[in-house]
Design a protein around this motif. Structure first.
Motif, PDB file in Angstrom:
ATOM      1  N   ASP A  10     -36.785  -1.238 -33.925  1.00 22.06           N
ATOM      2  CA  ASP A  10     -37.216  -0.778 -35.249  1.00 22.06           C
ATOM      3  C   ASP A  10     -37.584   0.565 -35.454  1.00 22.06           C
ATOM      4  O   ASP A  10     -38.403   1.177 -35.229  1.00 22.06           O
ATOM      5  CB  ASP A  10     -38.634  -1.273 -35.757  1.00 22.06           C
ATOM      6  N   LYS A  32     -33.244  -6.567 -30.349  1.00 22.60           N
ATOM      7  CA  LYS A  32     -33.430  -7.132 -31.787  1.00 22.60           C
ATOM      8  C   LYS A  32     -33.096  -6.223 -32.921  1.00 22.60           C
ATOM      9  O   LYS A  32     -33.867  -5.127 -33.063  1.00 22.60           O
ATOM     10  CB  LYS A  32     -34.961  -7.754 -31.941  1.00 22.60           C
ATOM     11  N   LYS A  61     -34.829 -13.044 -41.085  1.00 25.97           N
ATOM     12  CA  LYS A  61     -35.952 -13.934 -41.635  1.00 25.97           C
ATOM     13  C   LYS A  61     -35.679 -14.468 -43.013  1.00 25.97           C
ATOM     14  O   LYS A  61     -36.115 -14.175 -44.065  1.00 25.97           O
ATOM     15  CB  LYS A  61     -37.309 -12.983 -41.915  1.00 25.97           C
ATOM     16  N   LEU A 117     -46.158 -15.329 -39.776  1.00 26.95           N
ATOM     17  CA  LEU A 117     -45.930 -13.948 -39.061  1.00 26.95           C
ATOM     18  C   LEU A 117     -47.066 -13.799 -38.153  1.00 26.95           C
ATOM     19  O   LEU A 117     -48.196 -13.966 -38.698  1.00 26.95           O
ATOM     20  CB  LEU A 117     -45.976 -13.231 -40.358  1.00 26.95           C
ATOM     21  N   THR A 118     -46.899 -13.129 -37.217  1.00 26.52           N
ATOM     22  CA  THR A 118     -47.878 -12.653 -36.420  1.00 26.52           C
ATOM     23  C   THR A 118     -48.730 -11.560 -37.051  1.00 26.52           C
ATOM     24  O   THR A 118     -49.786 -11.324 -36.409  1.00 26.52           O
ATOM     25  CB  THR A 118     -47.348 -12.038 -34.931  1.00 26.52           C
ATOM     26  N   ARG A 179     -48.928  -6.639 -26.958  1.00 24.07           N
ATOM     27  CA  ARG A 179     -49.459  -5.337 -26.791  1.00 24.07           C
ATOM     28  C   ARG A 179     -49.719  -5.086 -25.235  1.00 24.07           C
ATOM     29  O   ARG A 179     -50.447  -6.118 -24.580  1.00 24.07           O
ATOM     30  CB  ARG A 179     -50.806  -5.095 -27.674  1.00 24.07           C
ATOM     31  N   GLN A 189     -50.525  -5.714 -35.935  1.00 21.21           N
ATOM     32  CA  GLN A 189     -50.494  -7.113 -35.385  1.00 21.21           C
ATOM     33  C   GLN A 189     -51.974  -7.825 -35.238  1.00 21.21           C
ATOM     34  O   GLN A 189     -52.658  -7.148 -34.738  1.00 21.21           O
ATOM     35  CB  GLN A 189     -49.750  -7.349 -34.074  1.00 21.21           C
ATOM     36  N   GLY A 209     -41.950  -4.064 -30.109  1.00 20.16           N
ATOM     37  CA  GLY A 209     -41.232  -2.955 -30.680  1.00 20.16           C
ATOM     38  C   GLY A 209     -42.078  -1.554 -30.278  1.00 20.16           C
ATOM     39  O   GLY A 209     -41.761  -0.714 -29.352  1.00 20.16           O
ATOM     40  N   ARG A 210     -43.256  -1.535 -31.032  1.00 18.87           N
ATOM     41  CA  ARG A 210     -43.788  -0.112 -31.126  1.00 18.87           C
ATOM     42  C   ARG A 210     -44.512   0.337 -29.634  1.00 18.87           C
ATOM     43  O   ARG A 210     -44.499   1.310 -29.499  1.00 18.87           O
ATOM     44  CB  ARG A 210     -45.197  -0.053 -32.206  1.00 18.87           C
TER      45      ARG A 210
HETATM   46  O1  C5P Z   1     -43.834  -3.270 -33.088  1.00 20.43           O
HETATM   47  P1  C5P Z   1     -44.059  -4.620 -32.713  1.00 20.43           P
HETATM   48  O2  C5P Z   1     -44.012  -5.023 -31.162  1.00 20.43           O
HETATM   49  O3  C5P Z   1     -45.347  -5.157 -33.431  1.00 20.43           O
HETATM   50  O4  C5P Z   1     -42.828  -5.391 -33.441  1.00 20.43           O
HETATM   51  C1  C5P Z   1     -42.813  -6.764 -33.470  1.00 20.43           C
HETATM   52  C2  C5P Z   1     -41.406  -7.130 -34.035  1.00 20.43           C
HETATM   53  O5  C5P Z   1     -41.512  -8.317 -34.037  1.00 20.43           O
HETATM   54  C3  C5P Z   1     -41.137  -6.647 -35.506  1.00 20.43           C
HETATM   55  O6  C5P Z   1     -39.997  -6.279 -35.361  1.00 20.43           O
HETATM   56  C4  C5P Z   1     -41.389  -7.691 -36.346  1.00 20.43           C
HETATM   57  O7  C5P Z   1     -40.582  -7.631 -37.509  1.00 20.43           O
HETATM   58  C5  C5P Z   1     -40.890  -8.928 -35.524  1.00 20.43           C
HETATM   59  N1  C5P Z   1     -41.803 -10.037 -35.932  1.00 20.43           N
HETATM   60  C6  C5P Z   1     -43.276 -10.107 -35.898  1.00 20.43           C
HETATM   61  N2  C5P Z   1     -43.920 -11.580 -36.356  1.00 20.43           N
HETATM   62  C7  C5P Z   1     -43.103 -12.621 -36.543  1.00 20.43           C
HETATM   63  C8  C5P Z   1     -41.684 -12.501 -36.487  1.00 20.43           C
HETATM   64  C9  C5P Z   1     -41.125 -11.055 -36.195  1.00 20.43           C
HETATM   65  O8  C5P Z   1     -43.876  -9.402 -35.776  1.00 20.43           O
HETATM   66  N3  C5P Z   1     -43.517 -13.539 -36.788  1.00 20.43           N
END
Ligand code: C5P
Length: 239
Positions: A10, A32, A61, A117-118, A179, A189, A209-210
């Motif tokens: 990302d 991803k 998605k 979504l998380t 995390r 999140q 990601g982050r």
């Molecule tokens: O930065 P972070 O680790 O929070 O990134 C999580 C990644 O997972 C993001 O690219 C987000 O779009 C994806 N994702 C999510 N929750 C979901 C599906 C996908 O956070 N249910």
């Protein structure tokens, strides 16, 4: 099953992604590509990253009427991708149409159903009229996805044990919402776990990601997580 790391790429530009991918080539298997990079660079960028030797999880998605989602899967099927997401909230008919299109165009592609979504907790669900607790909603959508022929789900690591108990063992569970133990905040999140805990709970893949991208040295952060997963696997073998 050992748990592997998927890097959520990302970042805003291919120039920002290039050094990270260069440094992690040969060590990290999965990348991803999500809405940010796909919207900016499209299918050519998917081919470019796959050409570097990475397996690609294309996280678009999809969520639309069954025919539209099926046509999108047909368009995406020929790309060098191994995973593709759609929203289970699109319903059973949509998932079955997507599955049929996937089998026709790319039989090896794993369709992953996004449950809740998380970034959503029960209060967030309530806001959109879903009165179930998030765990119950995840279980419901996960079962619907498996019954509709999907063999992979995206969920919070906190729900992995629940889904493992309810779904066939072959269903692969992919968990964002990771995390590091050292991190203070969790950004947006809400339902989070550390890499080792997610692996121990039964995630097939973790998506990060982050915590990697915002580290002073992203490649080092990714290597640290890979090492954490490897040692939790070794622990599992001992125990
Ligand atoms: O930065 P972070 O680790 O929070 O990134 C999580 C990644 O997972 C993001 O690219 C987000 O779009 C994806 N994702 C999510 N929750 C979901 C599906 C996908 O956070 N249910």
């Amino acid at each position: 099953m050992p748990c592997d790391l998927i890097l959520a790429l990302d970042v805003p530009t291919r120039e920002a992604a290039a050094p990270i991918l260069r440094q992690l080539r040969g060590q990290l298997r999965w990348v991803k590509i999500g809405l940010q990079m796909f919207t900016a660079y499209g299918p050519d960028y998917v081919r470019e990253v796959a050409g570097l030797g990475f397996n690609i999880f294309l996280d678009l998605k999809l969520h639309d009427i069954p025919n539209t989602v099926a046509k999108a899967v047909e368009s995406l099927g020929p790309l060098p991708i191994q995973m593709l997401t759609l929203h289970t909230a699109g319903g059973g008919e949509m998932m079955r149409a997507a599955k049929a299109a996937q089998q026709k165009t790319n039989p090896n592609l794993l369709l992953l159903g996004v449950t809740v979504l998380t970034s959503m907790d029960s209060a967030g669900l309530n806001e959109i009229g879903v009165t179930a607790q998030s765990a119950d909603q995840v279980a419901r959508l996960g079962k619907l996805a498996a019954d509709s022929g999907l063999r992979g789900l995206v969920c919070s690591p906190l729900e992995v044990r629940l889904l493992r108990a309810k779904l066939p063992a072959e269903v692969q569970l992919v968990t964002p919402g990771i995390r590091l133990a050292s991190e203070a905040g969790s950004d947006d999140q809400k339902r989070v776990m550390t890499p080792a805990d997610a692996a121990r709970a039964g995630s097939t893949y973790i998506v990060v990601g982050r915590p990697i991208l915002q580290a002073a040295d992203p490649a080092a952060a990714a290597r640290m997580i890979l090492a954490e997963l490897a040692s939790s696997k070794a622990e599992g073998l001992k125990g």
